[in-house]
Design a protein around this motif. Structure first.
Motif, PDB file in Angstrom:
ATOM      1  N   MET A   1     -11.756  27.417  34.474  1.00  0.00           N
ATOM      2  CA  MET A   1     -10.814  26.303  34.593  1.00  0.00           C
ATOM      3  C   MET A   1     -11.095  25.511  35.860  1.00  0.00           C
ATOM      4  N   GLY A   2     -11.497  24.255  35.696  1.00  0.00           N
ATOM      5  CA  GLY A   2     -11.740  23.413  36.842  1.00  0.00           C
ATOM      6  C   GLY A   2     -10.472  22.716  37.291  1.00  0.00           C
ATOM      7  N   TYR A   3     -10.485  22.244  38.523  1.00  0.00           N
ATOM      8  CA  TYR A   3      -9.344  21.481  39.027  1.00  0.00           C
ATOM      9  C   TYR A   3      -9.797  20.563  40.147  1.00  0.00           C
ATOM     10  N   HIS A   4      -8.989  19.539  40.402  1.00  0.00           N
ATOM     11  CA  HIS A   4      -9.216  18.649  41.527  1.00  0.00           C
ATOM     12  C   HIS A   4      -8.140  18.869  42.573  1.00  0.00           C
ATOM     13  N   LYS A   5      -8.498  18.596  43.815  1.00  0.00           N
ATOM     14  CA  LYS A   5      -7.554  18.750  44.925  1.00  0.00           C
ATOM     15  C   LYS A   5      -7.469  17.453  45.709  1.00  0.00           C
ATOM     16  N   CYS A   6      -6.250  17.036  46.006  1.00  0.00           N
ATOM     17  CA  CYS A   6      -6.014  15.883  46.869  1.00  0.00           C
ATOM     18  C   CYS A   6      -5.194  16.357  48.064  1.00  0.00           C
ATOM     19  N   VAL A   7      -5.653  16.053  49.265  1.00  0.00           N
ATOM     20  CA  VAL A   7      -4.932  16.433  50.482  1.00  0.00           C
ATOM     21  C   VAL A   7      -4.277  15.191  51.071  1.00  0.00           C
ATOM     22  N   ILE A   8      -2.957  15.207  51.175  1.00  0.00           N
ATOM     23  CA  ILE A   8      -2.201  14.096  51.756  1.00  0.00           C
ATOM     24  C   ILE A   8      -1.760  14.517  53.153  1.00  0.00           C
ATOM     25  N   THR A   9      -2.117  13.723  54.136  1.00  0.00           N
ATOM     26  CA  THR A   9      -1.856  14.078  55.532  1.00  0.00           C
ATOM     27  C   THR A   9      -1.081  12.992  56.244  1.00  0.00           C
ATOM     28  N   ASN A  10       0.009  13.382  56.883  1.00  0.00           N
ATOM     29  CA  ASN A  10       0.780  12.490  57.737  1.00  0.00           C
ATOM     30  C   ASN A  10       0.502  12.885  59.183  1.00  0.00           C
ATOM     31  N   GLU A  11      -0.183  12.045  59.909  1.00  0.00           N
ATOM     32  CA  GLU A  11      -0.584  12.378  61.272  1.00  0.00           C
ATOM     33  C   GLU A  11       0.607  12.509  62.213  1.00  0.00           C
ATOM     34  N   ASN A  12       1.777  11.997  61.822  1.00  0.00           N
ATOM     35  CA  ASN A  12       2.965  12.086  62.671  1.00  0.00           C
ATOM     36  C   ASN A  12       3.828  13.304  62.363  1.00  0.00           C
ATOM     37  N   SER A  13       3.373  14.154  61.480  1.00  0.00           N
ATOM     38  CA  SER A  13       4.135  15.345  61.110  1.00  0.00           C
ATOM     39  C   SER A  13       3.321  16.596  61.384  1.00  0.00           C
ATOM     40  N   THR A  14       3.988  17.620  61.871  1.00  0.00           N
ATOM     41  CA  THR A  14       3.322  18.893  62.148  1.00  0.00           C
ATOM     42  C   THR A  14       3.696  19.952  61.109  1.00  0.00           C
ATOM     43  N   GLU A  15       4.437  19.551  60.089  1.00  0.00           N
ATOM     44  CA  GLU A  15       4.842  20.510  59.070  1.00  0.00           C
ATOM     45  C   GLU A  15       3.655  20.985  58.239  1.00  0.00           C
ATOM     46  N   ALA A  16       3.714  22.239  57.830  1.00  0.00           N
ATOM     47  CA  ALA A  16       2.710  22.759  56.912  1.00  0.00           C
ATOM     48  C   ALA A  16       2.824  22.000  55.596  1.00  0.00           C
ATOM     49  N   PRO A  17       1.706  21.731  54.934  1.00  0.00           N
ATOM     50  CA  PRO A  17       1.769  20.975  53.681  1.00  0.00           C
ATOM     51  C   PRO A  17       2.456  21.746  52.566  1.00  0.00           C
ATOM     52  N   ILE A  18       3.165  21.011  51.723  1.00  0.00           N
ATOM     53  CA  ILE A  18       3.686  21.614  50.517  1.00  0.00           C
ATOM     54  C   ILE A  18       2.542  21.740  49.522  1.00  0.00           C
ATOM     55  N   LEU A  19       2.721  22.537  48.485  1.00  0.00           N
ATOM     56  CA  LEU A  19       1.711  22.695  47.445  1.00  0.00           C
ATOM     57  C   LEU A  19       2.293  22.154  46.139  1.00  0.00           C
ATOM     58  N   VAL A  20       1.588  21.207  45.535  1.00  0.00           N
ATOM     59  CA  VAL A  20       2.056  20.551  44.315  1.00  0.00           C
ATOM     60  C   VAL A  20       1.020  20.726  43.216  1.00  0.00           C
ATOM     61  N   VAL A  21       1.469  21.121  42.032  1.00  0.00           N
ATOM     62  CA  VAL A  21       0.577  21.312  40.879  1.00  0.00           C
ATOM     63  C   VAL A  21       1.038  20.399  39.748  1.00  0.00           C
ATOM     64  N   TYR A  22       0.095  19.715  39.098  1.00  0.00           N
ATOM     65  CA  TYR A  22       0.406  18.882  37.939  1.00  0.00           C
ATOM     66  C   TYR A  22      -0.366  19.386  36.727  1.00  0.00           C
ATOM     67  N   LEU A  23       0.364  19.648  35.619  1.00  0.00           N
ATOM     68  CA  LEU A  23      -0.248  20.088  34.371  1.00  0.00           C
ATOM     69  C   LEU A  23      -0.278  18.929  33.378  1.00  0.00           C
ATOM     70  N   HIS A  24      -1.467  18.576  32.907  1.00  0.00           N
ATOM     71  CA  HIS A  24      -1.642  17.428  32.022  1.00  0.00           C
ATOM     72  C   HIS A  24      -1.212  17.745  30.595  1.00  0.00           C
TER      73      HIS A  24
END
Length: 267
Positions: free
Chosen positions: A1-24
């Motif tokens: 099973m292949g997948y793509h990853k997109c990393v969204i970064t806010n340089e003004n935030s130090t919070e750990a990133p949330i993890l979001v999954v989308y099923l087509h």
């Protein structure tokens, strides 16, 4: 099973990133690890995260042609998620799952298979009838159905939502006067941020930081197999235990790509 990853970064935030999954949905099944990117939901979710300045890792897997979300695919999806959770690169208390049509049904299925795991979920145009309601009721959910949908019935979802409410689940349902699986203009759009939450009942986060966030699409990836906790590349253009490895860079189909969003398809 292949997948793509997109990393969204806010340089003004130090919070750990949330993890979001989308099923087509069902029409995006395949072994090219590309077709799922054409679904409007990927656009809507990525734009939402970026616009609201939410640090996030956004995963978009592709269901193989001969399979459907649910059953054995639940194990593969969970392994993909666990890879990022175990590496400590995402906030394990804020893992969200979205899905449309077959993917929406798969989203309900993941909530049933893994109670108390996701922070919130959004199944769209989906059938929850094969799930365990007591398990699903442990996760806040927002579902949307269409009155003209000939495949996924509003009544089925509405009845299920009432069962969830009876179990005190934090659940919300909206009905649109369209058939969601037949309307190309429809967008899987996350509900508005309310009181610092991404979705109903979701864990709180800092207020939106505006458009400073940037999104970067990373190289196509392979998830873990169902039999191990690590994976090694299979021979080019082959399938091995459900893992697909692309053989060459491919052009992005995303018409919304902006200059500050970089798409990289090299391995």
């Amino acid at each position: 099973m292949g997948y793509h990853k997109c990393v969204i970064t806010n340089e003004n935030s130090t919070e750990a990133p949330i993890l979001v999954v989308y099923l087509h949905g069902g029409s995006s099944k395949g072994n090219d690890n590309e077709k799922q990117l054409l679904e409007p939901g990927t656009d809507s979710i990525a734009r939402y995260l970026e616009t609201h300045g939410i640090n996030a890792i956004f995963l978009i897997p592709q269901c193989p042609t001969d399979k459907s979300w649910g059953g054995p695919m639940n194990t593969m999806l969970k392994a993909m998620i666990d890879r990022y959770a175990s590496e400590g690169v995402a906030d394990t208390n804020r893992i969200y799952i979205f899905g449309g049509s077959m993917g929406g049904t798969g989203t309900w299925g993941m909530l049933s298979a893994y109670p108390n795991f996701f922070a919130a979920a959004m199944p769209v145009a989906a059938n929850p009838s094969k799930t365990v309601v007591e398990n699903v009721a442990t996760t806040p959910a927002y579902t949307v159905m269409g009155t003209a949908d000939a495949i996924m019935k509003v009544e089925t979802a509405a009845s299920f939502v009432e069962e969830l409410k009876a179990l005190d689940d934090d659940v919300r349902m909206d009905v649109e006067e369209v058939g969601l699986t037949k309307q190309p203009a429809y967008r899987v759009t996350p509900p508005p941020v309310s009181n610092g939450c991404l979705a109903t009942g979701a864990a709180p986060r800092r207020p939106s930081c505006g458009p400073q966030a940037s999104a970067k699409w990373c190289p196509p990836s392979s998830s873990l197999s169902t039999a191990s906790v690590s994976a090694t590349p299979s021979p080019a253009n082959s399938l091995s235990e459900g893992i697909y490895w692309p053989t060459a860079p491919q052009k992005s189909p995303r018409p919304w790509r902006q200059p500050h969003i970089s798409l990289v398809h090299t391995l």
